[in-house]
Structure formats: structure tokens, C-alpha cells
Design an enzyme around this catalytic site. Structure first.
Site, PDB file in Angstrom:
ATOM      1  N   SER A 174     -90.659 -17.822   1.849  1.00 48.61           N
ATOM      2  CA  SER A 174     -91.075 -18.809   2.853  1.00 48.61           C
ATOM      3  C   SER A 174     -91.281 -18.146   4.199  1.00 48.61           C
ATOM      4  O   SER A 174     -90.676 -17.110   4.508  1.00 48.61           O
ATOM      5  CB  SER A 174     -89.994 -19.893   2.981  1.00 48.61           C
ATOM      6  OG  SER A 174     -90.190 -20.690   4.144  1.00 48.61           O
ATOM      7  N   TYR A 187     -81.143 -22.427   4.038  1.00 51.39           N
ATOM      8  CA  TYR A 187     -82.392 -22.265   3.283  1.00 51.39           C
ATOM      9  C   TYR A 187     -83.143 -21.021   3.740  1.00 51.39           C
ATOM     10  O   TYR A 187     -83.571 -20.196   2.915  1.00 51.39           O
ATOM     11  CB  TYR A 187     -83.271 -23.502   3.458  1.00 51.39           C
ATOM     12  CG  TYR A 187     -84.660 -23.352   2.886  1.00 51.39           C
ATOM     13  CD1 TYR A 187     -84.900 -23.522   1.523  1.00 51.39           C
ATOM     14  CD2 TYR A 187     -85.746 -23.041   3.704  1.00 51.39           C
ATOM     15  CE1 TYR A 187     -86.174 -23.374   0.993  1.00 51.39           C
ATOM     16  CE2 TYR A 187     -87.024 -22.897   3.178  1.00 51.39           C
ATOM     17  CZ  TYR A 187     -87.233 -23.075   1.830  1.00 51.39           C
ATOM     18  OH  TYR A 187     -88.494 -22.925   1.309  1.00 51.39           O
TER      19      TYR A 187
END
Length: 282
Positions: A174, A187
Site C-alpha cells: 500500500s 495497518y
């Protein structure tokens, strides 16, 4: 002018694609050229979002597909149907990739069904918004790392027992691995771990001629978004990107398809960045 989405919210991770409005764009934009003809791919989180787009994209290029998913049965059924409509075989296997035992069982089912394994796409992930760092619980921290990091390790470990020279592993990370995110600290940390995992594993497997690369999407319109954020945030998702909109799963999946194919034969340990124009240090 930035593009916005309708306000919406889902109360379950990792979310359901069929409940989104509008539904994400997952169909490949171009005809296939047999880049993955007769290959077999496992895609974790393949029921929806980026995973579904990867499944359909690889099927269009000639691959048979096994999707692993948690419990989103309706979405998984649709993805299997979409793969079959591309003229390829597909199976779906439900379970938690945070369990090493499940990962082993899933890979053995794939081998029993297809007899080979050429491509592994580690893609399944979860995220939980927390306003204050001190509010991140031990349970949440362990759960996020178990899905987003342990799951990648477990599935890779099991898949490598069957992958041969010429195989490819593609990990979804990401943009948060590079920019961070104040509401997604755990995350983002897992996504950074996957960048290091990708680079390290590529070095470990280069002599075996198995390539390992990654894709680091920016703000993409997937079920994870309404399942994570409040409706107001969802409506603005992607507006801060240079392109001023959220990306669609089929704008990311083409990166996975490329990295899995022989077109990327001189690439390993690399990360592609379909993120709407944000420049990051890769």
C-alpha cells in the site's frame, strides 16, 4: 474538480462488494493475449476488490484461478462465475489465512484440483481506523498483523513447496507503507513489512528463478473503504490524490498481471505504484 462517491458504511470487515454503490470496476479493459496461458494462480482476498479484478484479469490472460477468502460467500460465487465466463476454471476456498493450517490445506486443494501452481498473489488484508495511537488494542494489533503479514508468510511458505522455476509471487502492499497514515498505524506498519518481505524473499528465491514483486496501490474503491471509514470520509475517498479521484480495482490489477507474466522477466524485488500520481520513494 475532485470526484466523490456516495456516502455509505458497512459494519463488517473486510466488507462486501455487492453492497457497494457504485460497485467497483473490475473487468479488464483490453482483450487478453495469452500472457498466462494454462498457468494456475492462487489469489488471497480474491472474492472482491483488487483480488477480484486480478482474478478476472489473469483469467482473461489464460490462467486458471483459485481464490481464497474469509466469509464473503456471495462475492466469491460471483468472482468464480466471472472467471468461468472468461473460459477458465475457478475454485473458491473459504477460511482464515492467518491460520498456517488453513493455508496448507488450501494449497493442497489447489494442487489436487489443478496439479500445478505457477502464481501466488498475496492480497488479503484488513484495516481498522483508530483516532489515537493509545487506543490500538493488543487484540487489534495482533489481528491486523496475523492477516496482513503472517498470512502472506504462511501462504508463501506452503505455495513454495510446489512452485517451480519460472513461477511468480506478487504481493499487494500500500501507499501507506511509504507515506504512513495517522489513523491506520498498525495497518501501515504491516504494509511496510510487506515491502521488506518482498525485497528479502526476492533475494532468497532469485537462484531458484522465482520472481517476487509487489504492488502498492493508493486510494482504490474497494469494499475495505466503506468497511473502514465513516460515510463522510468514504465520500471523499481519493479526492486528495493528484488525480483527485479514487482508483478502480482494474486500474491496479493490470500491475499484478504484468508482474506475474514473462513481460516482467527482468523484474524481482520491485514495487509498482498505481496511486493516482503521488510520488513516493520506492
Amino acid at each position: 474538480m475532485s470526484e466523490t462517491m456516495p456516502e455509505q458504511r458497512q459494519d463488517q470487515q473486510p466488507g462486501h462488494e455487492h453492497a457497494m454503490h457504485p460497485e467497483p470496476d473490475f473487468m479488464p479493459r483490453f482483450a487478453g493475449t495469452s500472457r498466462l496461458k494454462d498457468k494456475v494462480a492462487i489469489i488471497s482476498g480474491g472474492d472482491s476488490g483488487i483480488g477480484r479484478a486480478v482474478a478476472v484479469g489473469m483469467a482473461r490472460e489464460g490462467a486458471d484461478i483459485a481464490i481464497l477468502y474469509l466469509n464473503e460467500h456471495k462475492d466469491a460465487e460471483k468472482t468464480v462465475k466471472l472467471v468461468e465466463e472468461e473460459g477458465r476454471r475457478a475454485i473458491s476456498i473459504a477460511g482464515d489465512i492467518g491460520s498456517e493450517a488453513f493455508c496448507g490445506e488450501a494449497v493442497e486443494k489447489v494442487m489436487a484440483e489443478f496439479g500445478r501452481l505457477d502464481i501466488l498473489v498475496n492480497n488479503a488484508a484488513e484495516q481498522h481506523v483508530v483516532e489515537e495511537p493509545l487506543e490500538i488494542s493488543q487484540e487489534q494489533l495482533e489481528r491486523t498483523f496475523r492477516t496482513n503479514v503472517f498470512g502472506y508468510f504462511f501462504l508463501t511458505k506452503m505455495a513454495l513447496r510446489h512452485m517451480k522455476e519460472g513461477a511468480a509471487i506478487v504481493n499487494t502492499t500500500s501507499i501507506t507503507a511509504y507515506k504512513g497514515n495517522k489513523m491506520l498505524i498498525d495497518y501501515a506498519s504491516t504494509r511496510g513489512a510487506i515491502v521488506a518481505f518482498t525485497r528479502s524473499l526476492s533475494q532468497a528465491l532469485v537462484d531458484k528463478k522465482i520472481r517476487v514483486n509487489a504492488v502498492a496501490p493508493g486510494p482504490i474503491w474497494t469494499p475495505l473503504i466503506p468497511a473502514s471509514f465513516d460515510p463522510e470520509h468514504v465520500a471523499k475517498h481519493g479526492a486528495s490524490a493528484p488525480m483527485q479521484r479514487a482508483g478502480q480495482p482494474n486500474e491496479v490489477a493490470s500491475c499484478h498481471v504484468f508482474l506475474a507474466s514473462e513481460e516482467a522477466s527482468y523484474m524481482t524485488g520491485q514495487v509498482l505504484h498505481p496511486n493516482g500520481g503521488t510520488v513516493v520513494n520506492s
